[in-house]
Scaffold this motif. Structure first.
Motif, PDB file in Angstrom:
ATOM      1  N   ASP A 285       0.841  -1.191   0.000  1.00 45.66           N
ATOM      2  CA  ASP A 285       0.000   0.000   0.000  1.00 45.66           C
ATOM      3  C   ASP A 285       0.877   1.242   0.000  1.00 45.66           C
ATOM      4  O   ASP A 285       2.089   1.172   0.196  1.00 45.66           O
ATOM      5  CB  ASP A 285      -0.992   0.006   1.180  1.00 45.66           C
ATOM      6  N   ASN A 286       0.246   2.384  -0.226  1.00 46.55           N
ATOM      7  CA  ASN A 286       1.019   3.600  -0.448  1.00 46.55           C
ATOM      8  C   ASN A 286       1.629   4.168   0.821  1.00 46.55           C
ATOM      9  O   ASN A 286       2.243   5.228   0.788  1.00 46.55           O
ATOM     10  CB  ASN A 286       0.151   4.665  -1.133  1.00 46.55           C
ATOM     11  N   ARG A 287       1.493   3.458   1.947  1.00 43.19           N
ATOM     12  CA  ARG A 287       2.150   3.913   3.175  1.00 43.19           C
ATOM     13  C   ARG A 287       3.642   3.578   3.186  1.00 43.19           C
ATOM     14  O   ARG A 287       4.366   3.990   4.087  1.00 43.19           O
ATOM     15  CB  ARG A 287       1.465   3.306   4.400  1.00 43.19           C
ATOM     16  N   LYS A 392      -2.558  12.268  -1.167  1.00 47.48           N
ATOM     17  CA  LYS A 392      -2.460  10.941  -0.540  1.00 47.48           C
ATOM     18  C   LYS A 392      -3.663  10.075  -0.913  1.00 47.48           C
ATOM     19  O   LYS A 392      -3.543   8.837  -0.987  1.00 47.48           O
ATOM     20  CB  LYS A 392      -2.339  11.064   0.977  1.00 47.48           C
ATOM     21  N   ARG A 396      -3.291   6.640  -3.269  1.00 43.05           N
ATOM     22  CA  ARG A 396      -3.810   5.339  -2.835  1.00 43.05           C
ATOM     23  C   ARG A 396      -4.657   4.703  -3.928  1.00 43.05           C
ATOM     24  O   ARG A 396      -4.559   3.494  -4.191  1.00 43.05           O
ATOM     25  CB  ARG A 396      -4.631   5.518  -1.557  1.00 43.05           C
TER      26      ARG A 396
END
Length: 608
Positions: A285-287, A392, A396
């Protein structure tokens, strides 16, 4: 030294440069002298010298504080030369400083200290009695071009500064050092000698010597595994070499250099590329942050194969880097022009690159489908930016789409487009319509406003005349030869204000989207800030159909059912120009924009 021994020594620069060193060809190049304004190499060289000088100034007649500049990791070679595995930036900068001090002292006249000359170059004799004269530091990576040897020989004035990244950086570092010495010491030869004495006797390093290259690389990893001084890209390179077979080093070095050169050549950041590659290739995931990338590699060797097949992994990364570099130039993965990518660059500027993840994930698609993907990305990126969708959030969504796209084929591509792009545009249609109907010029950055107006203008031309070399390129519309015209000028003359009527100086009206159009710069200069009834004569001379139809559509009609006539009949015109007309044209442009970017029209969401 036994096979398993590791020797750690605390030593001064004087002691350090009693030995010989080489930077192996598989190591990263010198970067502290980076001349690119986005880099911080010049600052690092200045800071390195300033920190040393600060400690030097604390010296008294009988005491001088020591200054520690860090750790280096070396492995002894068979020819009495240490392979420099870690600490190249500090060591090279220290060596260049010695060369610069020597050159400065020569210019000031007098004899040079014997120590100084021997710290730059000396002779060594091997066990067979063969004597070799060599420089204390040698760099072997190809793009250094032998320039470090030129500085060591005292040929700085004649040494080239242009060329490869390493040549520029080494030259930049040397010039920074010379400037520091001149600024700090001027022509005071005695002061410069005192500084040299402090540098060589009181500046210290810890040198860790290992018996093998593999062990040196592992120590390098241990020292840097939290990113101290190096980023994940450097650490990943080290990790690949640590797991590669000796016979793979040369090819791995070539592959790695090629992939980083691809990224640097287009002014991109290698770490951003690496992060986008991982997000596009694996189910992450984009974290995932850039500073967590190396830890991820350490924990997931089974996914990437970088420990079992480092060369194969590097080649996959190289192919992705080549495609990424093409995207940065507005091209597809094969290097052919791609309007959707080029247009998104005009829309997003230099900072917005998240959509590259989706392009990386879709580069397996046949060319026609990839072109559709690029066009869909352009449309959704504009919708997100106009509606103020946080970065953000849309990042995502792009990551999720990239995960799906990896397995999309020709048969299910239409379904993917509907689920990902059309559905998202429909959900944002209400906000999109409202945002455009209320848009003012100062709501957008200038390049994005130019994109918006140019795109609408291009759309009308394409509808009327069809495809052509000039009409297909949005850049031909956004180019400097065209202006964004304020129909009611910001500094309209008295006649124009009188003709417009109330609110002729109201910035809300002047900056409205409805008050803007695209026109050739030459025409714009001729019509100046005069009244609308005069301006429309110039509008009629424009090559852009939307501009020509601003005040009169009848003059543009050609036949009964031809393509141009149908396009013109769908346009609106304004023979007069008042506040009411500005508002009406803004509504017209908003509806037109919904067609341009394929967004459902949801007018009922806008208050009357």
């Amino acid at each position: 030294m036994t096979e398993q021994s590791i020797v750690s020594q605390d030593m001064t620069l004087k002691r350090l440069f009693q030995d010989f060193y080489r930077v192996p060809d598989y190591q990263r190049e010198y970067v502290w002298g980076e001349s690119d304004p986005k880099g911080d190499g010049g600052d690092q060289v200045n800071q390195f010298l300033a920190d040393i000088h600060t400690e030097y100034e604390g010296a008294t007649q009988h005491f001088a504080p020591e200054y520690f500049i860090g750790t280096i990791v070396v492995c002894a070679g068979q020819d009495q030369v240490f392979e420099l595995i870690d600490g190249q930036q500090r060591t090279t900068t220290s060596y260049l400083t010695l060369c610069a001090i020597r050159d400065a002292l020569r210019e000031l006249g007098g004899n040079l200290p014997d120590d100084l000359s021997s710290q730059i170059a000396a002779s060594s004799t091997d066990w067979q009695g063969v004597t070799t004269h060599r420089f204390r530091l040698e760099v072997q990576y190809d793009d250094a071009g032998g320039v470090l040897a030129e500085y060591a020989q005292g040929n700085a004035a004649q040494t080239v500064r242009d060329g490869s990244r390493s040549i520029r950086n080494l030259g930049g570092a040397y010039d920074t050092i010379r400037e520091f010495l001149t600024t700090t010491f001027g022509t005071d030869r005695a002061a410069l000698l005192r500084f040299y004495g402090y540098l060589t006797n009181k500046v210290k390093v810890i040198r860790i010597e290992t018996p093998t290259i593999t062990k040196a690389l592992k120590i390098f990893e241990t020292i840097n595994d939290r990113g101290a001084g190096l980023d994940a890209m450097d650490l990943l390179k080290n990790l690949l070499f640590m797991n590669a077979k000796g016979h793979e080093f040369a090819e791995l070095k070539s592959v790695w250099k090629s992939l980083t050169d691809e990224i640097y050549a287009v002014g991109e950041k290698p770490l951003r590329f690496l992060r986008y590659y991982l997000l596009a290739t694996f189910d992450l995931d984009n974290r995932l942050r850039e500073d967590a990338i190396y830890d991820w590699f350490q924990k997931n060797p089974g996914l990437t194969g970088h420990t079992t097949e480092p060369l194969a992994f590097a080649k996959r990364l190289q192919a992705a880097a080549k495609a990424y570099a093409h995207f940065a130039k507005g091209k597809n993965a094969a290097g052919s022009p791609e309007p959707g990518i080029e247009n998104t660059r005009l829309l997003g500027g230099q900072s917005i690159k998240q959509h590259f993840m989706l392009l990386l994930a879709g580069r397996h698609l046949p060319a026609p489908l990839f072109s559709r993907l690029a066009a869909e990305i352009e449309k959704i990126m504009f919708v997100w930016l106009i509606t103020g969708t946080p970065g953000k959030d849309y990042e995502r969504k792009l990551v999720d789409a990239a995960h799906r796209l990896r397995t999309v084929s020709q048969d299910n591509f239409d379904g993917f487009v509907d689920d990902v792009f059309a559905k998202e545009r429909a959900e944002l249609a209400r906000s999109f319509f409202r945002s455009l109907k209320e848009l003012r010029a100062n709501d957008l950055r200038q390049f994005r406003l130019r994109y918006l107006i140019a795109k609408i203008t291009q759309y009308v031309d394409l509808q009327a005349y069809g495809s052509s070399d000039s009409r297909d390129r949005l850049m031909d519309y956004t180019s400097g030869g065209n202006d964004i015209e304020h129909i009611l000028a910001d500094n309209a003359d008295a006649d124009a204000q009188q003709e417009f009527g109330d609110r002729a100086q109201d910035q809300e009206v002047i900056q409205s989207l409805g008050n803007l159009l695209l026109i050739e710069k030459s025409i714009n200069r001729s019509i100046s800030n005069t009244r609308y009834s005069e301006k429309i004569k110039g509008y009629g001379q424009s090559k852009f159909l939307l501009t020509r139809c601003q005040a009169d559509t009848q003059a543009q009609l050609v036949g009964v059912a031809d393509q141009i006539t149908r396009t013109v009949q769908a346009l609106e015109c304004w023979p007069n120009w008042t506040v009411t007309d500005v508002e009406a044209r803004q509504l017209f442009l908003t509806r037109l924009a919904c067609r341009v970017w394929d967004v459902p029209v949801v007018e009922e969401a806008v208050p009357a």
